[in-house]
Design an enzyme around this catalytic site. Structure first.
Site, PDB file in Angstrom:
ATOM      1  NE  ARG A  48      -1.691  -1.597   3.433  1.00 45.52           N
ATOM      2  CZ  ARG A  48      -1.948  -1.748   4.710  1.00 45.52           C
ATOM      3  NH1 ARG A  48      -3.174  -1.588   5.155  1.00 45.52           N
ATOM      4  NH2 ARG A  48      -0.999  -2.039   5.562  1.00 45.52           N
ATOM      5  CG  HIS A 253       9.503 -24.659   9.871  1.00 47.95           C
ATOM      6  ND1 HIS A 253       9.128 -24.354   8.590  1.00 47.95           N
ATOM      7  CD2 HIS A 253       9.624 -23.467  10.511  1.00 47.95           C
ATOM      8  CE1 HIS A 253       9.022 -23.043   8.470  1.00 47.95           C
ATOM      9  NE2 HIS A 253       9.313 -22.480   9.625  1.00 47.95           N
ATOM     10  CE  LYS A 349      10.356 -17.242  18.720  1.00 47.14           C
ATOM     11  NZ  LYS A 349      11.432 -17.250  17.731  1.00 47.14           N
TER      12      LYS A 349
HETATM   13  N1  LIG Z   1       9.350 -12.565   7.561  1.00 48.50           N
HETATM   14  C1  LIG Z   1       9.663 -13.839   7.480  1.00 48.50           C
HETATM   15  O1  LIG Z   1      10.827 -14.238   7.574  1.00 48.50           O
HETATM   16  C2  LIG Z   1       8.577 -14.851   7.262  1.00 48.50           C
HETATM   17  C3  LIG Z   1       8.909 -16.211   7.276  1.00 48.50           C
HETATM   18  C4  LIG Z   1       7.915 -17.156   7.038  1.00 48.50           C
HETATM   19  C5  LIG Z   1       6.624 -16.737   6.778  1.00 48.50           C
HETATM   20  N2  LIG Z   1       6.333 -15.407   6.775  1.00 48.50           N
HETATM   21  C6  LIG Z   1       4.946 -15.005   6.466  1.00 48.50           C
HETATM   22  O2  LIG Z   1       4.975 -14.164   5.338  1.00 48.50           O
HETATM   23  C7  LIG Z   1       3.965 -13.167   5.439  1.00 48.50           C
HETATM   24  C8  LIG Z   1       4.602 -11.785   5.373  1.00 48.50           C
HETATM   25  O3  LIG Z   1       5.494 -11.682   6.469  1.00 48.50           O
HETATM   26  P1  LIG Z   1       6.357 -10.368   6.717  1.00 48.50           P
HETATM   27  O4  LIG Z   1       7.237 -10.694   7.860  1.00 48.50           O
HETATM   28  O5  LIG Z   1       6.962  -9.878   5.459  1.00 48.50           O
HETATM   29  O6  LIG Z   1       5.230  -9.347   7.188  1.00 48.50           O
HETATM   30  P2  LIG Z   1       5.318  -7.762   7.162  1.00 48.50           P
HETATM   31  O7  LIG Z   1       6.705  -7.301   7.380  1.00 48.50           O
HETATM   32  O8  LIG Z   1       4.237  -7.277   8.042  1.00 48.50           O
HETATM   33  O9  LIG Z   1       4.961  -7.413   5.643  1.00 48.50           O
HETATM   34  C9  LIG Z   1       3.688  -7.524   5.084  1.00 48.50           C
HETATM   35  C10 LIG Z   1       3.529  -6.377   4.120  1.00 48.50           C
HETATM   36  O10 LIG Z   1       2.236  -6.476   3.545  1.00 48.50           O
HETATM   37  C11 LIG Z   1       1.866  -5.188   3.142  1.00 48.50           C
HETATM   38  N3  LIG Z   1       0.409  -5.114   3.154  1.00 48.50           N
HETATM   39  C12 LIG Z   1      -0.416  -5.069   4.224  1.00 48.50           C
HETATM   40  N4  LIG Z   1      -1.684  -4.991   3.821  1.00 48.50           N
HETATM   41  C13 LIG Z   1      -1.658  -4.989   2.466  1.00 48.50           C
HETATM   42  C14 LIG Z   1      -2.653  -4.923   1.481  1.00 48.50           C
HETATM   43  N5  LIG Z   1      -3.955  -4.826   1.804  1.00 48.50           N
HETATM   44  N6  LIG Z   1      -2.288  -4.936   0.176  1.00 48.50           N
HETATM   45  C15 LIG Z   1      -0.971  -5.004  -0.154  1.00 48.50           C
HETATM   46  N7  LIG Z   1       0.030  -5.071   0.749  1.00 48.50           N
HETATM   47  C16 LIG Z   1      -0.327  -5.068   2.036  1.00 48.50           C
HETATM   48  C17 LIG Z   1       2.448  -4.225   4.176  1.00 48.50           C
HETATM   49  O11 LIG Z   1       2.987  -3.093   3.534  1.00 48.50           O
HETATM   50  P3  LIG Z   1       2.073  -1.768   3.349  1.00 48.50           P
HETATM   51  O12 LIG Z   1       1.762  -1.286   4.720  1.00 48.50           O
HETATM   52  O13 LIG Z   1       2.940  -0.866   2.542  1.00 48.50           O
HETATM   53  O14 LIG Z   1       0.866  -2.220   2.604  1.00 48.50           O
HETATM   54  C18 LIG Z   1       3.599  -5.017   4.792  1.00 48.50           C
HETATM   55  O15 LIG Z   1       4.848  -4.442   4.573  1.00 48.50           O
HETATM   56  C19 LIG Z   1       3.249 -13.430   6.768  1.00 48.50           C
HETATM   57  O16 LIG Z   1       2.141 -14.235   6.521  1.00 48.50           O
HETATM   58  C20 LIG Z   1       4.281 -14.194   7.563  1.00 48.50           C
HETATM   59  O17 LIG Z   1       3.704 -15.016   8.523  1.00 48.50           O
HETATM   60  C21 LIG Z   1       7.279 -14.466   7.008  1.00 48.50           C
END
Ligand SMILES: NC(=O)c1ccc[n+]([C@@H]2O[C@H](COP(=O)([O-])OP(=O)(O)OC[C@H]3O[C@@H](n4cnc5c(N)ncnc54)[C@H](OP(=O)(O)O)[C@@H]3O)[C@@H](O)[C@H]2O)c1
Length: 503
Positions: A48, A253, A349
């Site tokens: 967004r 995992h 953890k």
């Molecule tokens: N991070 C990891 O290492 C990891 C590992 C395994 C699984 N996951 C999974 O992967 C997913 C993402 O994780 P993350 O850590 O990257 O989360 P995050 O840092 O919160 O990133 C999610 C992104 O989605 C965007 N977003 C939110 N609402 C949106 C919408 N309506 N339309 C488009 N974009 C939108 C947000 O950016 P804006 O505010 O700019 O929209 C935000 O930066 C989650 O389900 C998490 O459980 C993550």
């Protein structure tokens, strides 16, 4: 010969998030440098917050540089122009007019080109975003038109974990996905399966003749699978407090590693056969009854250590939270190979070390030949021979067995053989997401979970999450000291069976 990697447009939904910058783009860069990524591949990031293409590329360059070894600016500059950004709310159907236009102009091959969606947003957005993709017509209408014109034009979607929060929500999510995508277009990702060291379990078991004959209840006393972290919840408090160790680690995992260790050999190394065997073994897990929970599992929360506050006192954790930061459970199978051989899973953890391993503990010989020696044989009741497959921080295999100790009189002592299983001399593996993204681009679902597999893995842990699990949670606050190996209850879980954790 594996199928070729199709060029496509990778549409990352959630582009400004942590996953994209820390994992997905470093992985793509590594695949580009390795020569795996077709030159026509394009990336469109959607989230967004407003950003220009140039700003997003700069953010990504910094993040990739910080995470990959030997970053080469020249190689990044080859990739960067293929990356673009669209600010939009992907959960709103109204946004998809604009997103579709960008997709059409960025897709190699135009409207009938290949598009790989990647859901990198919070899990609460999976269903609305999938529905919005469905409404956009991008999947069905164009695909049908392209199919009629005999043009490949595939549409696929990669769905991140967590895939639901229990069996019922996983089933509901599967139904939402099935309303828009066919099963062969859905790639439920678990990046552990992209790790070379985890895939090495398949090579160890099925590329050699010496392990399979003894890989069963007759020779294996028990198996331990541990994934320990030394860090606490850090900046993931909000996510973690509604998730916990069972959902975050065990359901995904650890059960995937378990499936590789316990599954039957498929008749051929092919995606549908591998998935069928993983599904079968997960479906063979005995689901614990409520009255068995206390002897089947142990949960914990880390307490305050010398260097910080305990979990319950962490800012952002709900007062009186019973979310577990540690979980251990015993798994039994209803199948011929493993009836009678327990598998113990453990994760947590703020444990003593960051360490992931599989321990296969063999049984003692049928009789202790050395029992009459005056200096005692030392053959333990569960056997001395043990195969340890270390997955992290190093990929190595260690085999321990007893040998004759030096000295004039006959006695035994343990000997250990060690092999660099990863063949990288201890150097870091490439980012696990890279090979999985390449698999999705070539249409290979071997290392992605199918619908039943994901539902079976939830069914196995559901009793530990529901109301009945109160017996495990009522007194978990501060029940283990940071820097150790978890709560007493986890040690008692094995001690009751006459066993002990390997570390
Ligand atoms: N991070 C990891 O290492 C990891 C590992 C395994 C699984 N996951 C999974 O992967 C997913 C993402 O994780 P993350 O850590 O990257 O989360 P995050 O840092 O919160 O990133 C999610 C992104 O989605 C965007 N977003 C939110 N609402 C949106 C919408 N309506 N339309 C488009 N974009 C939108 C947000 O950016 P804006 O505010 O700019 O929209 C935000 O930066 C989650 O389900 C998490 O459980 C993550």
């Amino acid at each position: 010969m594996p199928p070729s990697v199709d060029s496509c447009l990778l549409v990352i939904l959630g582009a400004s998030g942590d996953l994209t910058s820390r994992k997905l783009l470093p992985a793509l860069y590594e695949r580009h440098v390795a020569g795996d990524l077709p030159a026509e591949t394009r990336v469109l990031g959607v989230s967004r917050r407003p950003k220009s293409d140039r700003e997003w590329r700069e953010d990504l360059a910094a993040s990739v540089q910080a995470r990959v070894e030997n970053f080469d600016r020249r190689r990044w500059d080859e990739l960067a122009p293929r990356i673009s950004y669209q600010a939009a709310d992907a959960a709103k159907a109204a946004s998809w007019g604009g997103i579709s236009e960008r997709i059409a102009s960025a897709t190699p091959g135009g409207e009938c080109g290949n598009v790989l969606f990647f859901l990198a947003v919070g899990p609460e957005l999976y269903t609305p975003i999938v529905a919005a993709i469905g409404e956009s017509g991008l999947v069905s209408t164009e695909r049908r038109a392209c199919r009629d014109a005999s043009i490949k034009g595939w549409r696929r979607i990669v769905v991140e974990k967590p895939f639901g929060t229990d069996e019922a929500s996983a089933k509901a999510l599967n139904r939402s996905l099935a309303a828009v995508f066919d099963e062969e277009e859905i790639y439920r990702i678990d990046h552990y399966l992209g790790k070379e060291s985890v895939q090495g379990l398949l090579a160890l078991r099925f590329a050699n003749g010496i392990f399979e004959p003894i890989w069963n209840e007759r020779y294996v006393d028990h198996v331990q699978i541990t994934a320990a972290e030394s860090i606490g919840v850090e900046d993931r408090v909000a996510f973690y407090d509604r998730t916990g160790a069972i959902r975050d680690m065990i359901q995904s995992h650890l059960l995937q590693i378990l499936a590789f260790v316990a599954m039957e050999p498929p008749s051929v190394f092919a995606p549908d056969r591998l998935r069928a065997e993983r599904r079968d073994i997960l479906e063979a897990i005995q689901i614990p009854r409520k009255d068995e929970l206390e002897t089947t599992a142990a949960l914990g929360q880390y307490g305050p250590g010398p260097d910080g506050v305990g979990y319950v006192a962490t800012e952002g954790v709900a007062p009186g939270s019973t979310t577990e930061t540690f979980a251990a459970m015993r798994i039994r199978f209803d199948n011929w190979r493993w009836a009678g051989t327990p598998f113990y899973l453990r994760t947590g953890k703020r444990l003593a070390a960051k360490h992931t391993e599989v321990v296969v503990q063999f049984k003692a010989p049928p009789t202790d030949l050395f029992r009459t020696l005056s200096n005692a044989s030392g053959v333990p009741a569960t056997g001395a021979d043990r195969l340890v497959v270390e997955i992290a921080p190093r990929s190595r295999i260690r085999l321990r067995f007893l040998g004759r100790a030096p000295g004039a009189s006959f006695s035994l002592h343990p000997i250990e053989m060690e092999a660099d299983a990863g063949g990288r001399g201890g150097a870091a593996e490439p980012e696990a997401y890279g090979p999985l993204l390449i698999d999705a681009m070539r249409g290979d679902q071997s290392l992605f979970k199918d619908r039943e597999e994901v539902e079976a893995s939830w069914a196995a842990v559901d009793p530990l999450l529901g109301d009945g699990s109160e017996v495990l949670r009522h007194a978990i606050a501060d029940n283990y000291v940071p820097g150790g190996w978890g709560p007493d209850a986890a040690h008692e879980l094995l001690a009751r069976d006459g066993r002990a954790w390997h570390v």
